[in-house]
Structure formats: structure tokens, C-alpha cells
Write a protein that holds these residues in place. Sequence first.
Motif, mmCIF file in Angstrom:
data_model
loop_
_atom_site.group_PDB
_atom_site.id
_atom_site.type_symbol
_atom_site.label_atom_id
_atom_site.label_comp_id
_atom_site.label_asym_id
_atom_site.label_seq_id
_atom_site.Cartn_x
_atom_site.Cartn_y
_atom_site.Cartn_z
ATOM 1 N N ALA A 1 -18.817 -45.127 -21.076
ATOM 2 C CA ALA A 1 -18.547 -45.054 -22.511
ATOM 3 C C ALA A 1 -17.284 -45.821 -22.914
ATOM 4 C CB ALA A 1 -18.449 -43.590 -22.940
ATOM 5 N N GLU A 2 -17.092 -47.001 -22.318
ATOM 6 C CA GLU A 2 -15.905 -47.794 -22.677
ATOM 7 C C GLU A 2 -15.942 -48.263 -24.133
ATOM 8 O OE1 GLU A 2 -16.236 -48.075 -18.220
ATOM 9 O OE2 GLU A 2 -17.622 -48.184 -19.909
ATOM 10 N N ASP A 3 -17.131 -48.545 -24.637
ATOM 11 C CA ASP A 3 -17.288 -49.010 -26.023
ATOM 12 C C ASP A 3 -17.483 -47.783 -26.921
ATOM 13 O OD1 ASP A 3 -18.347 -49.955 -28.493
ATOM 14 O OD2 ASP A 3 -19.013 -51.804 -27.511
ATOM 15 N N GLU A 4 -16.442 -47.425 -27.669
ATOM 16 C CA GLU A 4 -16.480 -46.196 -28.462
ATOM 17 C C GLU A 4 -17.551 -46.244 -29.548
ATOM 18 O OE1 GLU A 4 -13.480 -43.385 -31.139
ATOM 19 O OE2 GLU A 4 -12.696 -45.074 -29.985
ATOM 20 N N ALA A 5 -17.700 -47.374 -30.208
ATOM 21 C CA ALA A 5 -18.687 -47.487 -31.281
ATOM 22 C C ALA A 5 -20.100 -47.313 -30.751
ATOM 23 C CB ALA A 5 -18.546 -48.841 -31.983
ATOM 24 N N ILE B 1 -16.231 -42.467 -18.034
ATOM 25 C CA ILE B 1 -16.163 -43.835 -17.535
ATOM 26 C C ILE B 1 -15.985 -43.753 -16.018
ATOM 27 C CG2 ILE B 1 -15.224 -44.838 -19.653
ATOM 28 C CD1 ILE B 1 -12.453 -44.752 -18.365
ATOM 29 N N THR B 2 -16.249 -44.849 -15.328
ATOM 30 C CA THR B 2 -16.094 -44.890 -13.875
ATOM 31 C C THR B 2 -15.085 -45.957 -13.514
ATOM 32 O OG1 THR B 2 -18.392 -44.183 -13.584
ATOM 33 C CG2 THR B 2 -17.303 -45.162 -11.679
ATOM 34 N N LEU B 3 -14.076 -45.572 -12.739
ATOM 35 C CA LEU B 3 -12.987 -46.482 -12.394
ATOM 36 C C LEU B 3 -12.945 -46.740 -10.893
ATOM 37 C CD1 LEU B 3 -10.142 -44.902 -14.569
ATOM 38 C CD2 LEU B 3 -11.563 -46.883 -15.131
ATOM 39 N N PRO B 4 -12.728 -47.994 -10.459
ATOM 40 C CA PRO B 4 -12.519 -48.273 -9.026
ATOM 41 C C PRO B 4 -11.152 -47.761 -8.607
ATOM 42 C CG PRO B 4 -12.193 -50.263 -10.326
ATOM 43 C CD PRO B 4 -12.651 -49.207 -11.284
ATOM 44 N N VAL B 5 -11.091 -47.047 -7.481
ATOM 45 C CA VAL B 5 -9.812 -46.442 -7.097
ATOM 46 C C VAL B 5 -9.337 -46.810 -5.694
ATOM 47 C CG1 VAL B 5 -9.976 -44.488 -8.671
ATOM 48 C CG2 VAL B 5 -11.022 -44.317 -6.401
ATOM 49 N N ALA B 6 -10.242 -47.106 -4.769
ATOM 50 C CA ALA B 6 -9.799 -47.350 -3.394
ATOM 51 C C ALA B 6 -10.847 -48.101 -2.595
ATOM 52 C CB ALA B 6 -9.490 -46.017 -2.699
ATOM 53 N N LEU B 7 -10.383 -48.700 -1.487
ATOM 54 C CA LEU B 7 -11.245 -49.409 -0.546
ATOM 55 C C LEU B 7 -11.117 -48.761 0.824
ATOM 56 C CD1 LEU B 7 -10.115 -52.992 -1.534
ATOM 57 C CD2 LEU B 7 -12.376 -52.053 -2.023
ATOM 58 N N GLU B 8 -12.269 -48.535 1.471
ATOM 59 C CA GLU B 8 -12.266 -47.979 2.822
ATOM 60 C C GLU B 8 -12.952 -48.949 3.758
ATOM 61 O OE1 GLU B 8 -13.855 -44.044 5.281
ATOM 62 O OE2 GLU B 8 -14.272 -44.270 3.135
ATOM 63 N N SER B 9 -12.304 -49.273 4.863
ATOM 64 C CA SER B 9 -12.868 -50.237 5.794
ATOM 65 C C SER B 9 -14.065 -49.656 6.538
ATOM 66 C CB SER B 9 -11.810 -50.675 6.804
ATOM 67 O OG SER B 9 -12.380 -51.533 7.769
ATOM 68 N N GLU C 1 -14.046 -43.391 -9.201
ATOM 69 C CA GLU C 1 -13.732 -42.048 -9.704
ATOM 70 C C GLU C 1 -14.354 -41.864 -11.074
ATOM 71 O OE1 GLU C 1 -9.691 -40.063 -9.277
ATOM 72 O OE2 GLU C 1 -9.656 -40.673 -11.395
ATOM 73 N N LEU C 2 -15.072 -40.775 -11.229
ATOM 74 C CA LEU C 2 -15.643 -40.428 -12.527
ATOM 75 C C LEU C 2 -14.546 -39.806 -13.375
ATOM 76 C CD1 LEU C 2 -18.435 -40.222 -14.069
ATOM 77 C CD2 LEU C 2 -18.424 -37.819 -13.339
ATOM 78 N N GLN C 3 -14.298 -40.372 -14.532
ATOM 79 C CA GLN C 3 -13.221 -39.892 -15.395
ATOM 80 C C GLN C 3 -13.799 -39.499 -16.755
ATOM 81 O OE1 GLN C 3 -9.676 -42.262 -17.373
ATOM 82 N NE2 GLN C 3 -9.184 -41.763 -15.244
ATOM 83 N N PHE C 4 -13.538 -38.260 -17.153
ATOM 84 C CA PHE C 4 -13.961 -37.808 -18.472
ATOM 85 C C PHE C 4 -12.966 -38.288 -19.511
ATOM 86 C CE2 PHE C 4 -16.541 -34.981 -15.992
ATOM 87 C CZ PHE C 4 -17.621 -34.656 -16.808
#
Length: 345
Positions: A186-190, A213-221, A323-326
Motif C-alpha cells: 500500500a505504498e500508493d495512498e490514493a 507494506i513489505t520492506l527488505p531488511v537483511a541478507l542471509e548467505s 519485513e511486513l510493516q503495518f
Amino acid sequence: MTFNFLNPYAYILRIRRWMYRNGKLKSFGVGIPVISVGNLTVGGSGKTPLVIRIAERIQQEQNLKVGIVLRGYKRESKGCVVVSDGESVLVSIEQSGDEAMLFASSLPNAIVVVDEDRVRGAERAMSLGAQVILLDDGYQHIRLRRDLNILLVDAERGVGSVLPFGRAREDVSAARDANFLIITNAEDEARMEKIQRRMLAHSKTILATAATITLPVALESLTNSAAGIEGVEYLEGKQVLAISSIASPQRFHNSIAACGVIVLPHVLPDHAAYSALTVERAFEQAERTGCEAIVTTTKDAVKAYTFYRERKGAIPVFVLHTELQFIAGEQELWEAIQNVLKQDS
């Protein structure tokens, strides 16, 4: 009740829902709370991370044994299969399917059952000690009675036309059976507000809404067990091969690109099986195009882990953790879930 006579499939699905609403077809409870998470479209609306988030919170704050029930799409087995009994994983990924294995690995204390028959699957989870059922991708599986019916709609894609003319499993009239609406990506509010208004216009049963929204947070090898977890900024300025077998690969590519990464897509069919040859071809493409790393999704990692480990090469492979962010409605969702759990106590 109106019908779309131009699409027989949509017409049949509307009749089916009407029959369940009016008792012409029977639904079944299993004696414990059932929370369904589903959508109206084919794949890619963020159900899996939401189910994991809900399960974690129920386990941590309510101290209840969670049972997750799903079909196990593209698995090689049939019927009811216990993927995890809440203590250990009991089957291979070929028998479970990739989503079920991701649940089992992400939630080691949860019971995970795959079954085409969701009522039977829920009963099996309950027999193993589940105190609450999370029904993944369950919106169309009305035969299993649910206490909270969560409907997800992707803000980027909306609902659209019903199969075979579009990607929707059902039209927007099916929102009438939802209790809670979540707009994902839901990045686009309209755009989010437009979809929200449309869904609410079709349903008087929706108690509240939320947006994520979903944000990239980390990398795991995946190729170096000693490497640990890196921040996503590790890849900034690098060209990477992004390999995935998910319903919405473009969203995965966008998440990596947002970290300042040059993305070369390597897209496999949704839920595709991995093999040593699949991984070898990915490495060959990465080497040929000068990529400095390969990045994949958590859902792909559970299928490809062994093949990446066995393949020795100079190019590192990472799984991208998100990460799922409300951004709205998280408290309302949790209150709705608590109310369901209190009713059974």
C-alpha cells in the motif's frame, strides 16, 4: 443478487457462495477458533508473511499452539500430510510443497498440515494439539467454518476480471463474506484508498481495515554458513542475479533495486521445483553477465538450499529477508484476533 452471464466461471462461484450463505451447502466447524487469510486473486498478495506474523504473535502473547492448514500447492503427495508436528519437520519439501516448508522452518513450534480437504486438515492439526487454526489461502474454502475471515487485496493489482479473462478467482462481490480487509503493498495512498472504498462498497460485514507494506531488511548467505546476516546495503552498487519462482517476481526485483542494486532477473514459473541443473544454470548466467551475487526469496531458499550448498563457486548467494510493516490498522487486526480467541476461552 446479480450475475455476470459473460463469464460462466464467475457465475458459478457466485452461486456457490450464495448456497453457503443460505445453508444450501453445509460448512463445518472443528471446535477451535479458525482464522482464515486469503484473497480474491491468483497468488502474490502477501498471505504467507501475514500468516507467519499472526502465528508468531499468537504464540508469544497468547501462548497457544497454532496449527497452520493449507493445500500444499505443487507438492508431490496427496491427501492429508503432517509437515510438522510442532516439534520437528516430518517430510521432505517434495511432499509438503514450498509454502508449507517455509511455515515449518519459520515457525518450529507450529503444527503444519497440508490437505486438499481443509476440514480434514484442520481436524488433524487439532488432534495433534492445535488450539487455533490459521487457514492459509483459505478465502475460497468455505466448507471449513471460520471465526475470522481476513481478505487481502494487493494495492498494485486490485482484483480485476475473473478467470479465464483475468487473475481473479472471484469478483469483488465475494468481499461480502470478509470480516477484516487488509490492503497490501500500500505504498500508493490514493490507490489504496480507492481499492478500500470499492471493497467496502460490496461488504457490510467488514469490521475494520488495515494496510501493509513489505520492506527488505537483511541478507542471509546460502553458500557460506560462516557469513551470518548482512544488511541489505551490502549489495549497494552491485549487479546481482535475482532468481525466484513466485507469483509476483517484479515486486521481488523492485525490493532489491530499492537497495541501490542493479537487478538482472532470472524468473522461474511460480512454485517451480529446483534441481542441481536449475542452480547450475543460474550460476552460469551470473558468471556470463558479470553479476557479483545471486539473490533469492525465502520461499525459493527452502527448495534450493541443498543445491546451493553443494555447488561450489565464487559467486555468493543470498536469501533476501523482508519485513511486513503495518502502516494502518495493526491494533485493530490484533483486537479482532483476540476477540475470536476470547470467545473460545
